[in-house]
Design a protein around this motif. Structure first.
Motif, PDB file in Angstrom:
ATOM      1  N   SER A   1       0.753  -1.185   0.104  1.00 17.89           N
ATOM      2  CA  SER A   1       0.020   0.121  -0.148  1.00 17.89           C
ATOM      3  C   SER A   1       0.819   1.423  -0.057  1.00 17.89           C
ATOM      4  O   SER A   1       2.150   1.171   0.344  1.00 17.89           O
ATOM      5  CB  SER A   1      -1.015  -0.137   1.266  1.00 17.89           C
ATOM      6  OG  SER A   1      -0.083  -0.001   2.496  1.00 17.89           O
TER       7      SER A   1
ATOM      8  N   SER B   1     -12.762   1.233   1.875  1.00 11.78           N
ATOM      9  CA  SER B   1     -12.915   0.132   2.745  1.00 11.78           C
ATOM     10  C   SER B   1     -12.933   0.638   4.327  1.00 11.78           C
ATOM     11  O   SER B   1     -13.477  -0.058   5.139  1.00 11.78           O
ATOM     12  CB  SER B   1     -11.430  -0.494   2.828  1.00 11.78           C
ATOM     13  OG  SER B   1     -11.171  -1.112   1.623  1.00 11.78           O
TER      14      SER B   1
ATOM     15  N   TYR C   1      -9.434   4.871   3.693  1.00 12.96           N
ATOM     16  CA  TYR C   1      -8.793   3.777   3.085  1.00 12.96           C
ATOM     17  C   TYR C   1      -9.366   3.338   1.828  1.00 12.96           C
ATOM     18  O   TYR C   1     -10.718   2.781   1.963  1.00 12.96           O
ATOM     19  CB  TYR C   1      -8.743   2.552   4.047  1.00 12.96           C
ATOM     20  CG  TYR C   1      -7.683   3.202   5.455  1.00 12.96           C
ATOM     21  CD1 TYR C   1      -8.458   3.888   6.145  1.00 12.96           C
ATOM     22  CD2 TYR C   1      -6.393   2.737   5.646  1.00 12.96           C
ATOM     23  CE1 TYR C   1      -7.580   4.185   7.523  1.00 12.96           C
ATOM     24  CE2 TYR C   1      -5.653   3.014   6.627  1.00 12.96           C
ATOM     25  CZ  TYR C   1      -6.354   3.796   7.595  1.00 12.96           C
ATOM     26  OH  TYR C   1      -5.746   4.215   8.850  1.00 12.96           O
ATOM     27  N   LEU C   2      -8.877   2.983   0.731  1.00 14.28           N
ATOM     28  CA  LEU C   2      -9.305   2.576  -0.456  1.00 14.28           C
ATOM     29  C   LEU C   2      -8.621   1.405  -1.179  1.00 14.28           C
ATOM     30  O   LEU C   2      -7.428   0.963  -0.900  1.00 14.28           O
ATOM     31  CB  LEU C   2      -9.535   3.651  -1.315  1.00 14.28           C
ATOM     32  CG  LEU C   2     -10.069   4.889  -1.067  1.00 14.28           C
ATOM     33  CD1 LEU C   2      -9.090   6.044  -0.703  1.00 14.28           C
ATOM     34  CD2 LEU C   2     -11.095   5.276  -2.004  1.00 14.28           C
ATOM     35  N   ARG C   3      -9.241   0.525  -1.957  1.00 13.17           N
ATOM     36  CA  ARG C   3      -8.826  -0.441  -2.626  1.00 13.17           C
ATOM     37  C   ARG C   3      -9.203  -0.531  -4.086  1.00 13.17           C
ATOM     38  O   ARG C   3     -10.357  -0.289  -4.407  1.00 13.17           O
ATOM     39  CB  ARG C   3      -8.770  -1.793  -2.053  1.00 13.17           C
ATOM     40  CG  ARG C   3     -10.068  -2.393  -1.822  1.00 13.17           C
ATOM     41  CD  ARG C   3     -10.224  -3.650  -0.912  1.00 13.17           C
ATOM     42  NE  ARG C   3     -10.054  -4.538  -1.930  1.00 13.17           N
ATOM     43  CZ  ARG C   3     -11.112  -5.079  -2.840  1.00 13.17           C
ATOM     44  NH1 ARG C   3     -12.248  -4.384  -2.732  1.00 13.17           N
ATOM     45  NH2 ARG C   3     -10.893  -6.041  -3.543  1.00 13.17           N
TER      46      ARG C   3
ATOM     47  N   GLN D   1      -7.055  -5.409   2.353  1.00 16.52           N
ATOM     48  CA  GLN D   1      -7.966  -4.645   2.948  1.00 16.52           C
ATOM     49  C   GLN D   1      -8.025  -3.383   2.128  1.00 16.52           C
ATOM     50  O   GLN D   1      -8.892  -2.596   2.109  1.00 16.52           O
ATOM     51  CB  GLN D   1      -7.998  -4.437   4.506  1.00 16.52           C
ATOM     52  CG  GLN D   1      -9.119  -3.623   5.141  1.00 16.52           C
ATOM     53  CD  GLN D   1     -10.226  -4.140   5.028  1.00 16.52           C
ATOM     54  OE1 GLN D   1     -10.670  -5.262   4.456  1.00 16.52           O
ATOM     55  NE2 GLN D   1     -11.488  -3.452   5.776  1.00 16.52           N
ATOM     56  N   TYR D   2      -6.763  -2.654   1.887  1.00 19.45           N
ATOM     57  CA  TYR D   2      -6.556  -1.376   1.311  1.00 19.45           C
ATOM     58  C   TYR D   2      -5.229  -1.467   0.546  1.00 19.45           C
ATOM     59  O   TYR D   2      -4.252  -1.969   1.122  1.00 19.45           O
ATOM     60  CB  TYR D   2      -6.869  -0.234   2.458  1.00 19.45           C
ATOM     61  CG  TYR D   2      -5.603   0.173   3.229  1.00 19.45           C
ATOM     62  CD1 TYR D   2      -4.525   0.987   2.823  1.00 19.45           C
ATOM     63  CD2 TYR D   2      -5.547  -0.304   4.476  1.00 19.45           C
ATOM     64  CE1 TYR D   2      -3.645   1.179   3.461  1.00 19.45           C
ATOM     65  CE2 TYR D   2      -4.480  -0.240   5.276  1.00 19.45           C
ATOM     66  CZ  TYR D   2      -3.421   0.723   5.124  1.00 19.45           C
ATOM     67  OH  TYR D   2      -2.438   1.144   5.522  1.00 19.45           O
ATOM     68  N   THR D   3      -5.236  -0.558  -0.309  1.00 18.03           N
ATOM     69  CA  THR D   3      -3.934  -0.252  -0.849  1.00 18.03           C
ATOM     70  C   THR D   3      -3.366   1.087  -1.074  1.00 18.03           C
ATOM     71  O   THR D   3      -2.521   1.492  -1.362  1.00 18.03           O
ATOM     72  CB  THR D   3      -3.933  -0.653  -2.387  1.00 18.03           C
ATOM     73  OG1 THR D   3      -5.156  -0.593  -3.040  1.00 18.03           O
ATOM     74  CG2 THR D   3      -3.880  -2.357  -2.423  1.00 18.03           C
TER      75      THR D   3
ATOM     76  N   LYS E   1      -4.122   4.789   1.335  1.00 20.75           N
ATOM     77  CA  LYS E   1      -4.604   5.467   2.364  1.00 20.75           C
ATOM     78  C   LYS E   1      -4.358   7.113   2.033  1.00 20.75           C
ATOM     79  O   LYS E   1      -3.315   7.478   1.705  1.00 20.75           O
ATOM     80  CB  LYS E   1      -3.722   5.354   3.703  1.00 20.75           C
ATOM     81  CG  LYS E   1      -4.133   5.823   4.893  1.00 20.75           C
ATOM     82  CD  LYS E   1      -3.253   5.512   6.259  1.00 20.75           C
ATOM     83  CE  LYS E   1      -3.308   6.256   7.441  1.00 20.75           C
ATOM     84  NZ  LYS E   1      -2.479   6.135   8.133  1.00 20.75           N
TER      85      LYS E   1
ATOM     86  N   PHE F   1      -9.064  -8.434   2.395  1.00 25.56           N
ATOM     87  CA  PHE F   1     -10.383  -7.819   2.208  1.00 25.56           C
ATOM     88  C   PHE F   1     -11.107  -9.135   1.946  1.00 25.56           C
ATOM     89  O   PHE F   1     -11.233  -9.992   1.329  1.00 25.56           O
ATOM     90  CB  PHE F   1     -10.378  -7.083   0.883  1.00 25.56           C
ATOM     91  CG  PHE F   1     -11.844  -6.642   0.464  1.00 25.56           C
ATOM     92  CD1 PHE F   1     -12.277  -5.628   1.113  1.00 25.56           C
ATOM     93  CD2 PHE F   1     -12.515  -7.295  -0.585  1.00 25.56           C
ATOM     94  CE1 PHE F   1     -13.541  -5.215   1.105  1.00 25.56           C
ATOM     95  CE2 PHE F   1     -13.813  -6.667  -0.937  1.00 25.56           C
ATOM     96  CZ  PHE F   1     -14.563  -5.791   0.027  1.00 25.56           C
TER      97      PHE F   1
END
Lengths: 326, 326, 326, 326
Positions: free
Chosen positions: B10, B34, B42-44, B51-53, B55, B123
């Protein structure tokens, strides 16, 4: 990905129609001829870094001569050979194969001939093939719809579990995806040693035969090129079986065709997905589950022909290319 | 590829316009949110397995908060941390970051904050995001032109050699490509731990600044999607810098744009090429050579803007986004 | 192309599931809702220049309400209406349809309701939909995989010859391609009034029914978008019938799916070919010829389902959507 | 579209390097050689229906020999010739041009030689080029990245208004788009006789020269093919000027390159948009408006080189191909 095997190097095939087979790979798939020796012709795609990735040898019947793997290091080569010898499936060391250094020959439990090595010859482009793109080993050809590199090999097996276990335990492959059939039997395994979902697939041979070849896959990267070659195949009477369509397993956008000698060739149109997770949990498709049954083979596009599960090379009674309906 | 680091997990960025930045990644690039916590979102991407890549954290200035890497095994984590500590650039262990387990924090020689870990959260798609494609961690979104996964990060450095050596010797990266500038100075390095040509690029900062962020890249896989998002950006006033065009180095078909907070984002349209060779010889481009000068940055498509070598985040005097010509 | 009819304006369909049908076109195909009135919703694709190209009206059964054509000039409208009246298939003038000016209603010999007009309302984008691309009537939407414009309509007929002759002689269409079946019967006609190969196809209804609707086609232009929407359909349980694959006739790269109300919709992925020759000789495919039989329906890709020749709306006994195998 | 002219038939160019020019179109763009006669070679793309669409003739300087148009009918031919004669720009009838029947020769006000005809020879494929696709006039070639058909021609003019008016009033073209420069002067016109946005563009020659040639465009249909040929050009030292990128005007995804003789060639990667509206209102871009200035030439992709407005054939002092920066 820490594994003793680093990559698929080459596939050697037998063909009863050598001139037509060479013309297919050279003229339509844009591959380059690296070498000719005896009854064999050696070819590579324009982004293949080694001297060859495909060897075609004249024979009475189509089928697999050998698959060659490269170890991750000289030490990993010794380690993996020790395990092969311990398995009882080892054969011998050799250093006589064209463009390949000292290599150890062995078989899968089903009898497919394999080879593992460290030393091998890189392709050195002659001036007329040299690219200005320094990370491209030779110019993009102007012939046909040129494939970019070898991708994977698919072998038909009489016993998926036994052959999968051999590749996992002895060769140090990772199990990326698996398909479970009626009654819980494992009917297909997708194994890899890199970020690719598979360099090797093992599929149950519905005819019950042992040691047959299903296909070798070359990679395009762009889906348009699969449509381009499909158009050219339609116009030039190349026999195709399924696709362009998308598999659920491996997410590959694919087309299956037959080279004139009768061996199945997959053309791979995109990248599917890549695996970087060092703890990858095998993706399991259970065809007893209706959704999985429908989605695993074909995510979208026309259905897979039944011959996909029955036709391999060498051909067996009742499953020759001529008997395959489109 | 046997390396102690397995993959890029991430990238955490600061943004002075958090709502607009989140909208950019969510609405236009189709990323999923997420989690939200404090001033962070936090996103993916839909094919990111963890869970996320990405922030995004509100801050006065755009720039990099941290890059997170995953080790190849629990043991490799300990090994790499020992080397980091020996280098004098280590910071401390932590286990307080969202969705990340026990992790070790450190810096590059240029001061970019980094983290390495083994444990982290995958995730788990809620029912409405669950895909029937068992190897896809969540459904393909219906918003914007959705990116598929995180690809790599590019850091600007005051000293390419020193930072490259640190990543090679301490972190165990492999050097895939390198660019040599006037007078023989190394001006760019592309490093990876997998078949990708790079998870990390290090570029000389022409402003002489230290520790700045150049870009994070998300991957499409299909070139058409780069044309699609370029069309949408043109219509919706998203600032772009260069592309869609093709780099010689890495062979990436790319476009560079700026998220509303001012951080540069690369959208990556195809796969470039992959490296499976365990003995890979670094590809060297020498810009003193005219052909290399021309072909390394742009293989085809419009030229790279000069801001490509000067603009980074945080911004420095005279290089703000407003001053960049198209 | 000098013809009295200039173009296809719109298709009006009945649907027993109006909310789901609207959601399909709006959410997945990215169409915009122009208007709602009574039990009807009016939609357009983002490159459609007029107020709407699709009208969906709640009804007990799926099927066609009406097809609307635009004349080439006010004078051509009068000329074509005179010929329609002389044919005995005319109905009446009206000026009460939403966004359509004075129009003349009539039927095909098979009973499909049609309308021809000159005056109609152009779409005027509100500020939030206005594009900076001055030749684009509204912004490219961020929803789904947005279709670009209406392309053509396909009607099932009990008598291909009679209905084709009506469109040629009375409406002034040109016959671009034709398919001849066993025994020399004409089984399909592709007709157009522009460079498109067809704005109208007429296909023999294998169930012997009269006046049914086969499909309306919306255009993408890029083949990738067909793969994108196919991926989304696979994930979201949209029923598809055939494709993505390429027809020999018209050279269209296509996919057939069903909107929730049961009407078939074609998504058209490229441009096929265009006809500029003012002396065009009708292309004839004779399915008694084995090559034509194989190549005309499918040039490449999976086979057409049998339902393609039997399923239409309204549905008839034994051919409902539920009975269609994939 | 009711017009007296139906379509662009062919473009004849002069080249000082005839062998290299023929090799460029044949080897790289996959065109077929139809005929050789004297110092001329006649070529066509594989979807061109007539005997040829490009004539290359050896000459001291590059430039335009002639553009040929087909009338909509024999009667329309007589009508348009009457108007040409009345304009004072007519020359004479001829029936001596290869593969073209009785034709009338004339000039634009700027002096570009033109020809209009009704009778001409269709291409009849010899057995080895015959396609099974009955609507394709010859097989898709296996050479290079084959263009599909001729699309349009662009002429540089000293006076845009005068030449546009001639094409509208005498030749019966429709004005689809127009660009207004500083001070309200019209600097470019896009005209067509079909659903295409243009078969003819007229652009102000910034050098003030008269009667020069800007480019001929061949069509791919798929954007990927533009990337493919761009890749091949980069590798084989074909001089390119701009693109692949997308114009705002006409919405064309384009690339401009120079054939070895020095004439500019456009490769057209998608379809742009098509016009079916018989009352089309000319789209006007006003470069005094900043948004239009930015978006009309380049919607996305790298900027247009300044040479785009200055370089034409024959070359004039200070604007030879060698002086053009990439």
């Amino acid at each position: 990905m820490n594994t003793d095997i680093a990559q698929l190097v080459s596939v050697a095939l037998y063909t009863p129609k050598p001139a037509e087979s060479v013309a297919f790979f050279h003229d339509l798939l844009g591959m380059e001829i690296s070498h000719r020796e005896g009854q064999s012709v050696y070819l590579r795609a324009y982004e293949d870094f080694y001297q060859y990735t495909l060897k075609l040898t004249e024979a009475k019947q189509a089928g697999l001569e050998e698959v060659t793997w490269r170890a991750s290091s000289p030490k990993a080569l010794e380690t993996v050979v020790m395990r092969i010898e311990a398995s009882g499936l080892g054969d011998r060391w050799t250093d006589r194969d064209y463009a390949h250094g000292r290599a150890y020959k062995f078989c899968t439990p089903d009898g497919h001939r394999q080879k593992v090595l460290w030393d091998l010859d890189y392709f050195e482009a002659p001036p007329e093939l040299k690219s200005k793109l320094r990370n491209r080993p030779s110019k993009r050809p102007l012939r046909g719809v040129p494939v970019r590199r070898i991708d994977h090999v698919n072998l038909m097996v009489s016993d998926v579990v036994k052959n999968t276990d051999f590749m996992l335990n002895v060769l140090d492959f990772k199990l990326r995806e698996q398909k479970i059939g009626d009654g819980g039997a494992i009917v297909g395994s997708w194994l890899s040693v890199s970020a690719l979902v598979h360099e090797l697939a093992l599929m149950r041979d519905s005819t019950g035969s042992r040691g047959r070849f299903h296909h070798v896959a070359y990679w395009y990267g762009a889906q348009q090129h699969l449509l381009d070659i499909a158009d050219i195949f339609a116009e030039r009477d190349v026999r195709t079986e399924s696709g362009p369509a998308k598999h659920g397993t491996t997410q590959a956008y694919f087309m299956y065709c037959f080279e004139p000698g009768g061996n199945r060739v997959e053309l791979f149109g995109d990248t599917g997905y890549l695996i970087f997770d060092p703890e990858w949990k095998t993706v399991v498709w259970n065809v007893a589950n209706e959704v999985d049954l429908e989605k695993s083979s074909i995510w979208f596009g026309g259905q897979l022909a039944k011959s996909f599960y029955r036709y391999g090379t060498p051909v067996v009674l009742g499953h020759s290319l001529e008997e395959i309906g489109r």
